[in-house]
Design a protein around this motif. Structure first.
Motif, mmCIF file in Angstrom:
data_model
loop_
_atom_site.group_PDB
_atom_site.id
_atom_site.type_symbol
_atom_site.label_atom_id
_atom_site.label_comp_id
_atom_site.label_asym_id
_atom_site.label_seq_id
_atom_site.Cartn_x
_atom_site.Cartn_y
_atom_site.Cartn_z
ATOM 1 N N UNK A 16 0.826 -1.199 0.000
ATOM 2 C CA UNK A 16 0.000 0.000 0.000
ATOM 3 C C UNK A 16 0.860 1.249 0.000
ATOM 4 N N UNK A 17 1.983 1.220 0.692
ATOM 5 C CA UNK A 17 2.889 2.363 0.697
ATOM 6 C C UNK A 17 3.398 2.654 -0.698
ATOM 7 N N UNK A 18 3.695 1.620 -1.475
ATOM 8 C CA UNK A 18 4.163 1.815 -2.848
ATOM 9 C C UNK A 18 3.053 2.421 -3.701
ATOM 10 N N UNK A 19 1.812 2.016 -3.465
ATOM 11 C CA UNK A 19 0.701 2.566 -4.239
ATOM 12 C C UNK A 19 0.492 4.043 -3.949
ATOM 13 N N UNK A 20 0.728 4.448 -2.734
ATOM 14 C CA UNK A 20 0.483 5.834 -2.343
ATOM 15 C C UNK A 20 1.773 6.622 -2.262
ATOM 16 N N UNK A 21 2.853 6.100 -2.829
ATOM 17 C CA UNK A 21 4.152 6.716 -2.598
ATOM 18 C C UNK A 21 4.511 7.803 -3.593
ATOM 19 N N UNK A 22 3.526 8.392 -4.225
ATOM 20 C CA UNK A 22 3.819 9.548 -5.059
ATOM 21 C C UNK A 22 4.550 10.556 -4.190
ATOM 22 N N UNK A 130 -9.160 4.375 6.453
ATOM 23 C CA UNK A 130 -8.403 5.466 5.850
ATOM 24 C C UNK A 130 -8.587 5.402 4.344
ATOM 25 N N UNK A 131 -8.773 6.574 3.719
ATOM 26 C CA UNK A 131 -8.993 6.668 2.282
ATOM 27 C C UNK A 131 -8.028 7.660 1.662
ATOM 28 N N UNK A 132 -7.654 7.387 0.397
ATOM 29 C CA UNK A 132 -6.927 8.360 -0.419
ATOM 30 C C UNK A 132 -7.939 8.890 -1.409
ATOM 31 N N UNK A 137 -13.113 12.096 -5.000
ATOM 32 C CA UNK A 137 -13.415 10.693 -5.250
ATOM 33 C C UNK A 137 -12.463 9.797 -4.457
ATOM 34 N N UNK A 138 -13.025 8.882 -3.677
ATOM 35 C CA UNK A 138 -12.209 7.928 -2.923
ATOM 36 C C UNK A 138 -11.645 6.905 -3.900
ATOM 37 N N UNK A 139 -10.313 6.835 -3.992
ATOM 38 C CA UNK A 139 -9.670 5.887 -4.899
ATOM 39 C C UNK A 139 -9.213 4.628 -4.174
ATOM 40 N N UNK A 140 -8.613 4.771 -3.039
ATOM 41 C CA UNK A 140 -8.107 3.628 -2.290
ATOM 42 C C UNK A 140 -8.662 3.717 -0.878
ATOM 43 N N UNK A 175 -7.926 -1.241 -3.772
ATOM 44 C CA UNK A 175 -6.870 -0.513 -4.468
ATOM 45 C C UNK A 175 -7.367 -0.215 -5.870
ATOM 46 N N UNK A 176 -7.449 1.049 -6.213
ATOM 47 C CA UNK A 176 -7.899 1.464 -7.534
ATOM 48 C C UNK A 176 -6.680 1.624 -8.429
ATOM 49 N N UNK A 177 -6.706 1.041 -9.636
ATOM 50 C CA UNK A 177 -5.559 1.202 -10.535
ATOM 51 C C UNK A 177 -5.320 2.678 -10.833
#
Length: 190
Positions: A16-22, A130-132, A137-140, A175-177
């Motif tokens: 999950x950290x990699x997905x949100x690691x922008x 927790x949401x991103x 729009x909630x993606x993750x 997890x949303x692509x």
């Protein structure tokens, strides 16, 4: 925590950290903003550097928003603040903050939320979600008994049940692509 659960929790945190690691942590300007609040009642213990806010509490600090039934704000010696939010609608406190340099925000809910202004770590405990959000729009989304989010690095950990943690329950997520533009000249591997 069992070794297997520790490995699973660690792997989920990395995934999950990699997905949100922008390259975007919390809005950097927020840490220099004043903390504003509204509540039904406030108690100030100046000698203890403690403010106790109760009843329909709403706190803002730049883009950061906290809503709860009760919030205790402590002024640390270095000038940073630590806030503990408890309860709210449905028994959960709410936290939201914009991410720096992108049209995204992190928001979450839990029965107890602790924000440490010195380390910029937020700990969501009990019925945590927790949401991103991208725009509105909630993606993750992830949920579990405990979520620990590092605002500086955009890395988080979701803890499920385990004998030593005292938490029970499973970790869940969506997890949303992410859509990323293709690099010019890059060939498809299909």
């Amino acid at each position: 925590m069992t070794p297997r659960l520790a490995r699973t929790t660690g792997a989920l945190a990395l995934a999950f950290g990699a997905l949100w690691s922008a390259p975007a942590g919390a809005e950097k300007a927020d840490r220099f903003q004043p903390l504003n609040f509204a509540a039904d009642a406030a108690r100030v213990e100046d000698n203890q550097r403690l403010n106790i806010l109760s009843g329909n509490v709403e706190i803002t600090k730049g883009t950061m928003v906290v809503r709860a039934d009760r919030v205790e704000v402590r002024q640390n010696a270095d000038g940073s603040q630590t806030a503990t939010a408890i309860g709210g609608p449905g028994g959960r406190a709410f936290f939201r903050q914009k991410r720096d340099g992108v049209d995204e925000a992190i928001e979450g809910e839990a029965e107890r939320i602790v924000y440490d202004g010195r380390t910029e770590i937020i700990r969501f405990t009990s019925r945590a979600i927790m949401r991103r959000l991208q725009g509105n729009t909630a993606n993750d989304q992830v949920s579990g008994p405990v979520i620990i989010y590092d605002n500086k690095t955009s890395v988080f950990q979701v803890q499920g049940g385990g004998s030593s943690s005292g938490a029970t329950g499973r970790v869940r997520g969506v997890i949303t692509p992410r859509t990323t533009p293709e690099t010019p000249g890059a060939e498809s591997t299909r």
